[in-house]
Motif scaffolding. Structure first.
Motif, PDB file in Angstrom:
ATOM      1  N   GLU A  27      39.710  37.842  42.250  1.00  0.00           N
ATOM      2  CA  GLU A  27      40.194  37.085  41.098  1.00  0.00           C
ATOM      3  C   GLU A  27      40.934  37.984  40.109  1.00  0.00           C
ATOM      4  OE1 GLU A  27      36.968  34.941  39.389  1.00  0.00           O
ATOM      5  OE2 GLU A  27      36.687  33.641  41.144  1.00  0.00           O
ATOM      6  N   LEU A  28      40.528  39.252  40.025  1.00  0.00           N
ATOM      7  CA  LEU A  28      41.226  40.210  39.176  1.00  0.00           C
ATOM      8  C   LEU A  28      42.433  40.801  39.899  1.00  0.00           C
ATOM      9  CD1 LEU A  28      38.168  42.090  37.622  1.00  0.00           C
ATOM     10  CD2 LEU A  28      39.547  40.286  36.577  1.00  0.00           C
ATOM     11  N   HIS A  29      42.248  41.107  41.180  1.00  0.00           N
ATOM     12  CA  HIS A  29      43.317  41.734  41.972  1.00  0.00           C
ATOM     13  C   HIS A  29      44.581  40.890  41.982  1.00  0.00           C
ATOM     14  CE1 HIS A  29      44.644  43.346  46.187  1.00  0.00           C
ATOM     15  NE2 HIS A  29      45.501  43.634  45.228  1.00  0.00           N
ATOM     16  N   GLN A  50      34.557  42.004  55.504  1.00  0.00           N
ATOM     17  CA  GLN A  50      34.992  40.973  54.564  1.00  0.00           C
ATOM     18  C   GLN A  50      36.409  40.516  54.911  1.00  0.00           C
ATOM     19  OE1 GLN A  50      33.402  39.380  51.624  1.00  0.00           O
ATOM     20  NE2 GLN A  50      35.105  38.109  52.349  1.00  0.00           N
ATOM     21  N   GLN A  76      38.760  45.468  43.587  1.00  0.00           N
ATOM     22  CA  GLN A  76      38.035  44.848  44.684  1.00  0.00           C
ATOM     23  C   GLN A  76      37.670  43.390  44.425  1.00  0.00           C
ATOM     24  OE1 GLN A  76      37.447  46.371  47.664  1.00  0.00           O
ATOM     25  NE2 GLN A  76      38.608  48.122  46.898  1.00  0.00           N
ATOM     26  N   ASN A  77      37.675  42.981  43.173  1.00  0.00           N
ATOM     27  CA  ASN A  77      37.419  41.578  42.829  1.00  0.00           C
ATOM     28  C   ASN A  77      38.711  40.792  43.048  1.00  0.00           C
ATOM     29  OD1 ASN A  77      37.123  39.084  41.494  1.00  0.00           O
ATOM     30  ND2 ASN A  77      35.684  39.938  40.031  1.00  0.00           N
ATOM     31  N   LYS A 120      41.852  35.076  48.378  1.00  0.00           N
ATOM     32  CA  LYS A 120      40.581  34.361  48.452  1.00  0.00           C
ATOM     33  C   LYS A 120      39.711  34.970  49.535  1.00  0.00           C
ATOM     34  CE  LYS A 120      38.563  29.773  49.188  1.00  0.00           C
ATOM     35  NZ  LYS A 120      38.861  28.352  49.519  1.00  0.00           N
ATOM     36  N   TYR A 121      38.512  35.399  49.152  1.00  0.00           N
ATOM     37  CA  TYR A 121      37.560  35.927  50.127  1.00  0.00           C
ATOM     38  C   TYR A 121      36.965  34.770  50.932  1.00  0.00           C
ATOM     39  CZ  TYR A 121      37.380  40.767  48.472  1.00  0.00           C
ATOM     40  OH  TYR A 121      37.675  42.066  48.184  1.00  0.00           O
ATOM     41  N   TRP A 124      37.041  50.089  40.359  1.00  0.00           N
ATOM     42  CA  TRP A 124      36.591  49.431  41.580  1.00  0.00           C
ATOM     43  C   TRP A 124      36.528  47.915  41.382  1.00  0.00           C
ATOM     44  CZ3 TRP A 124      36.011  51.314  46.384  1.00  0.00           C
ATOM     45  CH2 TRP A 124      35.314  50.535  47.318  1.00  0.00           C
ATOM     46  N   GLU A 125      36.011  47.479  40.245  1.00  0.00           N
ATOM     47  CA  GLU A 125      35.894  46.046  39.968  1.00  0.00           C
ATOM     48  C   GLU A 125      37.268  45.387  39.857  1.00  0.00           C
ATOM     49  OE1 GLU A 125      34.344  42.242  38.924  1.00  0.00           O
ATOM     50  OE2 GLU A 125      33.519  43.978  39.994  1.00  0.00           O
ATOM     51  N   TYR A 126      38.204  46.028  39.175  1.00  0.00           N
ATOM     52  CA  TYR A 126      39.533  45.453  38.985  1.00  0.00           C
ATOM     53  C   TYR A 126      40.338  45.401  40.283  1.00  0.00           C
ATOM     54  CZ  TYR A 126      39.575  45.061  33.884  1.00  0.00           C
ATOM     55  OH  TYR A 126      39.343  44.680  32.589  1.00  0.00           O
TER      56      TYR A 126
END
Length: 301
Positions: free
Chosen positions: A28-30, A52, A25-26, A41-42, A21-23
């Motif tokens: 910067e990682l995505h 979002q 949904q983030n 960029k969110y 999920w982190e890899y």
């Protein structure tokens, strides 16, 4: 033309739900593992309850880039599964994609997490845009999504950063391209197009195929071209590189038996064949833990 098809990609990642999920949904990682985006960029929310929104950019070369916007329209958790839905669009006139939507789904699996996506989009430029999308752009997008999913898998499971996955894939691609080019060139030019350049004389010097030398040379030429094609088709298998090494060693011995003096000439069979063998070993090395769309289930439905 009818309604465009959806792109489907699936893989199994040996990890836990929170890590995946982190890899994914983030942002910067995505943006590091997904070939489809250069930056993500969110945008800040005015209220926590708002969906979002994000901006994305994809560089397409020659100083050009495609920009667009997106919105995460919902995240649902049910029976241990998670689903992240989104819609996206681009107002840029040069963007083939006008708007689209899709979702990512995360399902617990005995080997980790089953991660898959289905998304669909509408195109610009009328009938020609639909034709270009169906026969070129959409297959490339499907492949890029599958390659990216495997790149993500390697990053999480093997700690191989996406930058290194890109480098390894490019090295492997160059090795395969070079080997295929060598085989097709050697079969086509000196054997089929210009048989009197020296190869025919080498076969005659063997004195084993009297009267059939031209036929044998043509047969060898077609066989080398065919092997080059097979090497490309089966480039993701180990055995094709071992076969390549074995055939090269056999041809080297054949050349020596025909005319040992040829090995004293510049750029002789030894220099070429040793180079091909080394390239084959590089192909074997880069075959391991290299991102590939073939490691995923993917297609256009």
């Amino acid at each position: 033309m009818g309604k465009s098809s959806s792109i489907y990609v699936e893989t199994i990642v040996k990890t836990d739900m929170e890590t995946l999920w982190e890899y994914t949904q983030n942002p910067e990682l995505h943006e590091q593992w997904d070939l489809r985006f250069s930056t993500i960029k969110y945008l800040p929310k005015k209220h926590e309850s708002e969906a979002q929104r994000f901006l994305y950019t994809t560089k397409i070369g020659f100083g050009l880039s495609i920009s667009g916007e997106g919105e995460a329209v919902g995240t649902r958790i049910h029976n241990g599964e998670r689903t992240s839905s989104l819609k996206f669009w681009s107002d840029q006139p040069i963007s083939l994609i006008k708007k689209g939507s899709g979702y990512w789904k995360y399902t617990p699996h005995k080997e980790g997490i089953r991660f898959y996506t289905i998304y669909h989009y509408e195109t610009r430029f009328g009938f020609m845009g639909k034709v270009f999308d169906r026969w070129m752009f959409r297959p490339i997008m499907a492949w890029a999504t599958a390659w990216s999913f495997d790149c993500l898998r390697l990053w999480i499971e093997k700690k191989i950063h996406p930058l290194y996955s890109v480098q390894r894939s490019l090295i492997h691609l160059l090795v395969v391209f070079t080997l295929v080019l060598i085989w097709i060139y050697q079969g086509l030019v000196p054997k089929l197009l210009f048989p009197d350049s020296g190869e025919l004389e080498m076969i005659k010097d063997l004195q084993l195929f009297a009267g059939y030398e031209s036929f044998l040379l043509s047969f060898i030429g077609f066989s080398e071209i065919l092997f080059g094609i097979f090497l490309f088709l089966f480039r993701r298998t180990k055995w094709i590189y071992y076969w390549n090494i074995g055939i090269i060693l056999f041809l080297t011995l054949g050349a020596f038996a025909s005319d040992p003096t040829v090995f004293r000439e510049p750029f002789n069979p030894v220099t070429l064949n040793v180079s091909v063998i080394i390239l084959s070993f590089i192909g074997l090395i880069t075959l391991r833990d290299t991102a590939s769309a073939s490691n995923c289930k993917w297609g256009i439905k």
